[in-house]
Write a protein that holds these residues in place. Structure first.
Motif, mmCIF file in Angstrom:
data_model
loop_
_atom_site.group_PDB
_atom_site.id
_atom_site.type_symbol
_atom_site.label_atom_id
_atom_site.label_comp_id
_atom_site.label_asym_id
_atom_site.label_seq_id
_atom_site.Cartn_x
_atom_site.Cartn_y
_atom_site.Cartn_z
ATOM 1 N N GLU A 32 0.856 -1.192 0.000
ATOM 2 C CA GLU A 32 0.000 0.000 0.000
ATOM 3 C C GLU A 32 0.889 1.238 0.000
ATOM 4 O O GLU A 32 1.846 1.309 0.757
ATOM 5 N N ALA A 33 0.543 2.163 -0.865
ATOM 6 C CA ALA A 33 1.317 3.412 -0.952
ATOM 7 C C ALA A 33 2.786 3.106 -1.140
ATOM 8 O O ALA A 33 3.617 3.350 -0.269
ATOM 9 N N PHE A 34 3.096 2.509 -2.285
ATOM 10 C CA PHE A 34 4.433 2.020 -2.530
ATOM 11 C C PHE A 34 5.278 3.090 -3.215
ATOM 12 O O PHE A 34 4.917 3.609 -4.265
ATOM 13 N N ASP A 35 6.412 3.405 -2.627
ATOM 14 C CA ASP A 35 7.327 4.361 -3.246
ATOM 15 C C ASP A 35 8.751 3.961 -2.907
ATOM 16 O O ASP A 35 8.986 2.907 -2.305
ATOM 17 N N LEU A 36 9.703 4.804 -3.282
ATOM 18 C CA LEU A 36 11.113 4.461 -3.069
ATOM 19 C C LEU A 36 11.411 4.271 -1.593
ATOM 20 O O LEU A 36 12.188 3.385 -1.210
ATOM 21 N N ALA A 37 10.786 5.102 -0.771
ATOM 22 C CA ALA A 37 11.062 5.004 0.664
ATOM 23 C C ALA A 37 10.610 3.653 1.213
ATOM 24 O O ALA A 37 11.350 2.991 1.953
ATOM 25 N N SER A 38 9.393 3.236 0.842
ATOM 26 C CA SER A 38 8.918 1.956 1.378
ATOM 27 C C SER A 38 9.687 0.791 0.770
ATOM 28 O O SER A 38 9.910 -0.219 1.446
ATOM 29 N N LEU A 39 10.111 0.916 -0.496
ATOM 30 C CA LEU A 39 10.954 -0.120 -1.092
ATOM 31 C C LEU A 39 12.263 -0.230 -0.326
ATOM 32 O O LEU A 39 12.690 -1.336 0.069
ATOM 33 N N THR A 40 12.896 0.892 -0.097
ATOM 34 C CA THR A 40 14.150 0.880 0.653
ATOM 35 C C THR A 40 13.961 0.301 2.041
ATOM 36 O O THR A 40 14.735 -0.552 2.493
ATOM 37 N N ALA A 41 12.910 0.749 2.701
ATOM 38 C CA ALA A 41 12.659 0.246 4.054
ATOM 39 C C ALA A 41 12.405 -1.249 4.034
ATOM 40 O O ALA A 41 12.905 -1.993 4.890
ATOM 41 N N GLY A 42 11.633 -1.716 3.035
ATOM 42 C CA GLY A 42 11.346 -3.138 2.944
ATOM 43 C C GLY A 42 12.607 -3.949 2.728
ATOM 44 O O GLY A 42 12.815 -4.988 3.378
ATOM 45 N N LEU A 43 13.452 -3.497 1.827
ATOM 46 C CA LEU A 43 14.693 -4.220 1.567
ATOM 47 C C LEU A 43 15.567 -4.255 2.808
ATOM 48 O O LEU A 43 16.119 -5.306 3.175
#
Lengths: 212, 212
Positions: free
Chosen positions: A80-91
């Motif tokens: 939900e609400a996927f952006d570079l920040a959440s991608l980075t945080a997820g990784l």
DNA sequence: CCGCCGCCGTAACGTACGGTACGGTACGGT
DNA sequence: ACCGTACCGTACCGTACGTTACGGCGGCGG
């Protein structure tokens, strides 16, 4: 590539789970030198019960590994609400979790016995650990990578290649050194630092803003 | 960090080397299930000689691992006319060599028994394999990395960090999957391709022309 | 109360293997 | 020719451990 890990209905009684926990503890302490007698003594159960429940020594080891595998279940990432920040945080969260698991005494012990058994006829343990280790990591991470590609944040052709590169950047020589007995203390701080570094390196290689 | 690997004068007769080669072959075939009797039979020697020469079973295993280690000696890189091409070629050749060794049956077998023994009291094998595996790779590669930094072709602060990143990019999940028994055929072509990819990724992260 | 069942604890069995002892043989030195 | 040395082949011993068998005991349905 989809191998059955759970035996459908585990049908493990609480008593049996306690026994398997005792076996896990002994596996951490003594490694493959674990004996049926020691398990029975530690778990305060009879050897007769061990053989009735698990068949033989290999059955006990297999059940123990599967029992541990069933305890570490994946926490899915919500897109939900996927952006570079959440991608980075997820990784980064993913890398951190993985390093924590890898460096745990239980993971080291189980990987050791599984590696040892992969050398003989009994490949079962190796397959199980493989399935719940690297393969499980791949299954958990690939949706995140593909989400990143679909949203234009990542560029790669083969998801598997991207995953394996991330694996390498995260794990590096840590696992093999731990398995070989190298004293390699991983503090929470160093794991956080390494997770961040691996994530940034991965984004530098596969991120959309960079060349390629 | 400088541990003695060679025991000064190995003092190994040709006969003893033959015995250790037989032990190596059996280690590949049977793993840690290798027995003293099987070694004696394969090498056509008496058990009495085995015990006289190597003390006990652990001594035989240790001598076997050291004997294999003494066979794979490093080929130093000559730093004449050093430029980006030779750095790239050196890194790629290094990666290729390492993947070839890693995926060999002997390396897999020795790492398996060393990992198994690292779980019990006997850490010797683990230390030896560690010393002749990851650590030897680091010692061999670091001069090349530092030469690259001195000539302005590479940028990094800690040589060890750069090495470990290169290690991760090259090895990825290959070694642990092989140790766990995964059928993972590495053809010469795929190894060449992976070495090139790892080298280019490393240069993308630490090369001078790129950011950072 | 009685018998059945599951389980504990322990003793016992069989085997595999690490380690040792010993007879036999080839060989080199004297 | 004689001896010492080194080694092979094999039989042997002790032990550890996987596996099985058995006696005892608490709980539960009848």
């Amino acid at each position: 590539m989809q191998l059955a890990v759970d035996v459908g209905e585990n049908a493990l009684t609480e008593r049996q789970k306690d026994v398997l926990d005792a076996a896990l503890a002994l596996l951490v302490e003594a490694g493959d030198a674990l004996t049926m007698t020691s398990v029975a003594r530690r778990a305060s159960c009879s050897k007769e019960s061990l053989y009735k429940w698990f068949g033989d020594r290999d059955g006990l080891l297999t059940a123990t590994v599967q029992w541990q595998a069933s305890k570490v279940r994946a926490v899915p990432v919500n897109p939900e609400a996927f952006d570079l920040a959440s991608l980075t945080a997820g990784l980064q969260r993913f890398a951190s979790d993985w390093l924590h698991v890898l460096s745990g005494t239980i993971s080291v012990a189980l990987n050791r016995v599984a590696v040892g058994h992969a050398g003989s006829d009994k490949h079962d343990l190796g397959v199980i650990v493989l399935e719940n280790g690297p393969f499980a990591m791949a299954r958990r991470l690939k949706p995140l990578l593909q989400l990143g590609r679909n949203t234009g944040l990542l560029h790669f052709d083969e998801t598997d290649e991207a995953f394996r590169t991330f694996f390498g950047l995260v794990v590096r020589d840590v696992q093999i050194r731990l398995l070989l007995g190298d004293r390699l203390e991983l503090t929470d701080a160093s794991i956080e630092r390494d997770s961040l570094r691996a994530t940034q390196q991965f984004l530098a290689l596969y991120g959309a803003q960079n060349g390629h």
